[in-house]
Each structure stands twice: as structure tokens, then as C-alpha cells.
Write a protein that holds these residues in place. Structure first.
Motif, mmCIF file in Angstrom:
data_model
loop_
_atom_site.group_PDB
_atom_site.id
_atom_site.type_symbol
_atom_site.label_atom_id
_atom_site.label_comp_id
_atom_site.label_asym_id
_atom_site.label_seq_id
_atom_site.Cartn_x
_atom_site.Cartn_y
_atom_site.Cartn_z
ATOM 1 N N LYS A 104 0.846 -1.176 0.000
ATOM 2 C CA LYS A 104 0.000 0.000 0.000
ATOM 3 C C LYS A 104 0.889 1.237 0.000
ATOM 4 C CE LYS A 104 -3.639 -2.327 2.615
ATOM 5 N NZ LYS A 104 -4.400 -2.364 3.880
ATOM 6 N N LYS B 196 0.580 3.790 1.758
ATOM 7 C CA LYS B 196 0.826 4.180 3.137
ATOM 8 C C LYS B 196 2.037 3.452 3.715
ATOM 9 C CE LYS B 196 -1.927 2.529 6.172
ATOM 10 N NZ LYS B 196 -0.882 1.743 6.872
ATOM 11 N N THR B 197 2.186 2.170 3.360
ATOM 12 C CA THR B 197 3.331 1.396 3.845
ATOM 13 C C THR B 197 4.631 1.960 3.280
ATOM 14 O OG1 THR B 197 1.975 -0.601 4.010
ATOM 15 C CG2 THR B 197 4.360 -0.902 3.968
ATOM 16 N N SER C 186 5.516 5.027 5.110
ATOM 17 C CA SER C 186 5.953 4.733 6.479
ATOM 18 C C SER C 186 7.399 4.250 6.518
ATOM 19 C CB SER C 186 5.037 3.686 7.113
ATOM 20 O OG SER C 186 5.277 2.388 6.586
ATOM 21 N N TYR D 252 3.366 14.175 7.015
ATOM 22 C CA TYR D 252 3.759 12.980 7.761
ATOM 23 C C TYR D 252 4.862 13.365 8.726
ATOM 24 C CZ TYR D 252 5.190 8.109 8.531
ATOM 25 O OH TYR D 252 5.494 6.890 9.087
ATOM 26 N N LEU E 159 -6.254 11.260 0.925
ATOM 27 C CA LEU E 159 -4.971 11.020 1.589
ATOM 28 C C LEU E 159 -4.740 11.950 2.769
ATOM 29 C CD1 LEU E 159 -2.436 10.390 -1.311
ATOM 30 C CD2 LEU E 159 -2.945 8.870 0.575
ATOM 31 N N GLN F 99 -6.599 2.629 1.706
ATOM 32 C CA GLN F 99 -5.266 2.647 2.302
ATOM 33 C C GLN F 99 -5.254 3.458 3.586
ATOM 34 O OE1 GLN F 99 -2.965 4.192 -0.872
ATOM 35 N NE2 GLN F 99 -2.821 2.265 -1.973
ATOM 36 N N THR F 100 -5.881 4.624 3.555
ATOM 37 C CA THR F 100 -5.833 5.481 4.731
ATOM 38 C C THR F 100 -6.721 4.959 5.843
ATOM 39 O OG1 THR F 100 -7.540 6.863 3.727
ATOM 40 C CG2 THR F 100 -5.267 7.570 3.447
ATOM 41 N N ASN G 224 -1.829 5.225 11.499
ATOM 42 C CA ASN G 224 -2.506 6.446 11.059
ATOM 43 C C ASN G 224 -1.463 7.337 10.418
ATOM 44 O OD1 ASN G 224 -4.201 8.562 10.665
ATOM 45 N ND2 ASN G 224 -4.127 9.265 12.792
ATOM 46 N N LEU G 225 -1.412 7.361 9.082
ATOM 47 C CA LEU G 225 -0.293 7.974 8.371
ATOM 48 C C LEU G 225 -0.079 9.436 8.700
ATOM 49 C CD1 LEU G 225 1.967 7.745 6.348
ATOM 50 C CD2 LEU G 225 0.300 8.016 4.518
#
Length: 493
Positions: free
Chosen positions: A162, A164-165, A168, A232, A286, A483-484, A490-491
Motif C-alpha cells: 500500500k 501508506k506502507t 511509512s 507525515y 490522503l 489505504q488510509t 494512522n499515516l
């Protein structure tokens, strides 16, 4: 069971891990052993995690282990921790863990096969030496980086993530670089005592190779800047991330090594360009603010930092980035491409001559250093010229495959933000080969990460066949929402 990397990426623990890595960098200026102990305890525990988590999650965890622990290479070099933390730590980690990840993933892609072809094509030049002077260390120094690129492209292309991953991962990537930043700041003498000339500055690079340190700090500038743009938090606080961006920028500039910082700025502009292509709905999904409002304050911040750095150096910084040398200023030397590139262009041309004389298979891995005329004994600084000189036509094919990987990454990224990040990562790693060859872990690691698949390939192909551009954008928004909504993290803080 406590999962180390889940904790490392959690937003509510960002400040804690930021402080831990600040302390690691500070303590390394006194003794390398606190950092060494932390490294092996965290590495050992991460491998325990590897055998306790779901089998489907293991390839991703291996990727995170590679990203985080390979990034300790620079701090290990600065703290002189070899052999406890090997000098080329990143290359060893990539070489041993990427094949393990490939076995566990069992997912093959076209990009992965390109990585395999790169590995195969790199082998013939190991089997001969036209100079009769190459040692095992020469082969290791020049070949490991290329092998790492091959296995990294192969392994990371098997991962479906994803978005988000992927974002991160900025934390495991940049935390050890924050330690490097703190180390270089502490080790830098009083700036009033530093003599700034129109050459690389080792004093502001922690006493180590300024070109490599600049490359590492340039990556730090990129990661922090993109994190700010995506709302972020790296440190847990936006204001602290802004301070980090300023510190990374000024310390990187003060090394007087230009390649790493220029690469970092180019990568930032690439991400910004693709962010402009996001629709309002995509940004809302996003929870990314309109990044355009950051352009002016970030631009002002960078301008102030650069002007401050130029003032600190008595105007030398600007002259350095203009390609001036002591000789060109006094009129005793002509300002040309070779002066601007610190002899890299002449080394490049001598490597081209070696290629023309040994076009088929090259002169052998490591032999170019001993076979040049004017620059005999100089290690290669440009990977392209090393490839063609030492691997011949096979080297030219390998370099062409790098370009193919770039276009595959660009073509298969599902939407603008993924495309911007992946392209920027690839370019940052690729551009480093033009001033640092493959001396650091950054080139293979970033080129590898740029090959991950955001979402599954099958879903993208199906979507492209059935939907037009307008409907495709709607699907991308829905994917963003899914994704979110994921509960792993929690991005945006």
C-alpha cells in the motif's frame, strides 16, 4: 509479541525513536559501542520477529530490516566501528537478505527478471584481469554494488505494498541518517576555525569522506522534505521536522560536496511536480494539505539556509557550486567540465578509451584503476564509465537495463503520488552513481525500493482494460481511501 518495526513506524512513538537516534549519533562521537550494542540487539530481535509473524508478512519485514540496518553503514563508517559493523555493511545486508526475501516472496515479475539478468551479465568480467594487478579487495569494492543493484531490483519488485506502507518506510530509512547528522554536527569544529576552500571539506563531514556524507545528508533532506509535503511526522512534530530539514540542508551544503545535495533537491522537485497532478479528491482522501502553500515557506527556509551557509563560508559556498577552483579564480587554470566535475570527466573519458580498446568484455572488474594513463590509481567515481571500461558491451547493456527499470517503474505506478515517490527514489539512487559510483548503500537500496508495486499488478491491468481515465481516477481515489482506513498506522499525524 512486541514487533520492533511496528513500534518504529508508529506515529505516537515518533518522538521517542527520534530521541533514541539522536542519542545514538551523539554517543558515537565518544564511543562506537553503544551504537554497536543497539544495532545487534535490534537486529537479533528483528529476526526473532521474522519467525513469529504471519508468513505472508515476512517479505515486507525483510525489506524493512534491509532498509533500516543498511542505513547504519554511514554511522558505522563515521564512528570507525569496523569490523563490528563492517565498512560496507549495506552491501552485505543487501546481498544476503534480498535472496532470502526472494525465496520467501515467491513472486516473480518482469522487473525482477531484469535484476536477475544484471546479476548474470556482471559475472564474466570477474574471470579475467587485463592489468594483472587486481586484488580480491578490488573485485569486492567494485562488484558488490552492482550485484546489490541486481538483487535489490529482483527482491523489491516482488513486493506489493500500500502507498501508506511505502511512506511509512521513510522512518526506518531516515532515523539512522539523523544519527549521522548529529554525529557530523558534534564533530564539526567551531565554524570560525574551519578553513573553507573551494574543495571538499572533511571537517564538516565528521572527518570522513565528504562526498559520501553529502550523499547521505542529501537523502535526509529529501526524506524530511517529502514527509513535510505529505503531512507525515518523522520526529512527531511538524516544527521539529522543519528544524531537521534546515539542519540537514546546511550541514550537507557545508561539506562542499555537491552531488549528494543536488540529487536530493532534484528528487524533491520530482515529487512536487507529481503532487501538482493530484486531484482535490485524491488529496482529501490522503488527507494531504494543498502542498502549494508550503512552496513559499519552504523556499524561503531553504534560501535563508543557503545564504547563511554562504555567509558562514565567506562566499566560498556559492563559488563552489558555480564550479570555481582556486586555480580558476587566480587565472592559473581554465574553467572547464573537468574542473567543474573535480576530474570526473577526464576519468570518464579515459574509461571510454579503455572501452574502445576492449569493447567486448572490458578490462575486468577493478582493472580500470590500474590501466588509465593520467588517472592511474584513481578509483572509479562514475558507475557508467566503470561499467563500460570493465564489463565492455555487457556493461553497456547493464546500464541500459537501469533505464528500462526506470521506465517500467514510471509506467506501472498507479497514480501521481506513487509515481512521483518511486521515480524520485530511483533518480536519487541513479544520480549518485555519477559522483559516488556505488560506494554507498544508497544506490542499490533506493533503486530497489523504487521497484515495489503499489497495489497488485493484476488489479492495475484489469482496471486499465475496463476503465477510461476518468473512471480510473475514481478507482484510484477509492484505493486511497482504503489505504488510509487501514489500522496498521494512522499515516498523517
Amino acid at each position: 509479541m512486541f514487533i520492533f518495526f511496528n513500534s518504529l513506524k508508529q506515529q505516537n512513538k515518533s518522538f521517542f525513536w527520534f530521541i533514541v537516534h539522536v542519542l545514538l549519533g551523539a554517543s558515537a562521537t565518544i564511543s562506537a559501542f553503544p551504537m554497536i550494542i543497539f544495532f545487534y540487539v535490534a537486529l537479533g530481535y528483528s529476526f526473532i520477529n521474522l519467525f513469529t509473524i504471519n508468513a505472508a508478512e515476512r517479505p515486507r519485514l525483510i525489506a524493512e530490516i534491509i532498509i533500516y540496518f543498511a542505513s547504519f553503514e554511514a554511522l558505522g563508517r563515521l564512528a570507525e566501528s569496523d569490523p563490528f559493523i563492517p565498512y560496507e555493511l549495506g552491501k552485505y545486508i543487501l546481498l544476503f537478505l534480498c535472496p532470502l526475501g526472494i525465496l520467501l516472496s515467491r513472486n516473480q515479475t518482469a522487473k525482477g527478471m531484469i535484476g536477475l539478468v544484471i546479476l548474470i551479465l556482471s559475472i564474466p568480467a570477474v574471470m579475467f584481469d587485463e592489468s594483472n594487478q587486481v586484488s580480491f579487495n578490488d573485485i569486492k569494492f567494485n562488484l558488490l554494488g552492482l550485484l546489490n543493484i541486481g538483487v535489490a531490483i529482483w527482491f523489491f519488485s516482488t513486493l506489493n505494498l500500500k502507498l501508506k506502507t511505502l511512506i511509512s518506510w521513510s522512518k526506518p530509512l531516515v532515523y539512522p541518517i539523523i544519527s549521522v547528522l548529529i554525529f557530523t554536527i558534534i564533530r564539526t569544529p567551531n565554524l570560525d576555525e574551519v578553513e573553507f576552500t573551494l574543495g571538499a571539506n572533511f571537517a564538516t563531514a565528521g572527518g570522513f569522506g565528504s562526498n559520501q556524507v553529502s550523499t547521505i545528508l542529501g537523502l535526509g533532506v529529501f526524506v524530511i522534505a517529502v514527509a513535510i509535503l505529505l503531512n507525515y511526522r518523522i520526529s512527531g512534530y511538524k516544527w521539529l521536522d522543519g528544524i531537521l530539514l534546515g539542519l540537514f540542508t546546511i550541514q550537507g551544503l557545508l561539506t562542499f560536496s555537491r552531488g549528494g545535495m543536488i540529487g536530493g533537491f532534484i528528487a524533491i522537485f520530482v515529487v512536487m511536480f507529481y503532487l501538482t497532478k493530484l486531484s482535490v479528491k485524491e488529496r482529501m482522501a490522503l488527507r494531504i494539505p494543498n502542498f502549494k502553500k508550503f512552496i513559499l515557506p519552504v523556499g524561503i527556509l531553504l534560501f535563508i539556509v543557503m545564504m547563511a551557509a554562504n555567509l558562514i563560508t565567506g562566499g566560498m559556498l556559492l563559488l563552489r557550486y558555480m564550479g570555481e577552483t582556486q586555480g580558476t579564480l587566480t587565472g592559473s587554470a581554465e574553467k572547464n567540465l573537468n574542473k567543474i566535475t573535480t576530474n570526473r570527466s577526464d576519468i570518464f573519458m579515459e574509461d571510454v578509451d579503455l572501452f574502445l580498446d576492449h569493447s567486448m568484455l572490458g578490462v575486468g572488474v577493478g582493472a580500470s584503476t590500474y590501466m588509465r594513463d593520467e588517472y592511474k590509481g584513481y578509483a572509479p567515481h562514475v558507475e557508467l564509465s566503470r561499467l563500460i571500461a570493465e564489463h565492455g558491451l555487457l556493461g553497456l547493456i547493464i546500464f541500459s537495463l537501469f533505464i528500462v527499470v526506470y521506465f517500467l517503474n514510471k509506467g506501472y505506478a498507479p497514480e501521481s503520488i506513487s509515481k512521483g515517490i518511486l521515480i524520485a527514489l530511483f533518480l536519487l539512487g541513479f544520480l549518485a552513481t555519477f559522483h559516488s559510483a556505488t560506494r554507498t548503500y544508497i544506490t542499490p537500496l533506493l533503486m530497489g525500493i523504487s521497484c515495489v508495486n503499489i497495489g497488485t499488478m493484476a488489479k492495475r491491468k484489469k482496471t486499465n482494460r475496463k476503465k477510461g481515465n476518468a473512471k480510473g481516477n475514481s478507482i484510484a481515489v477509492n484505493r486511497f481511501k482504503l489505504q488510509t482506513a487501514d489500522t496498521e498506522e494512522n499515516l498523517p499525524a
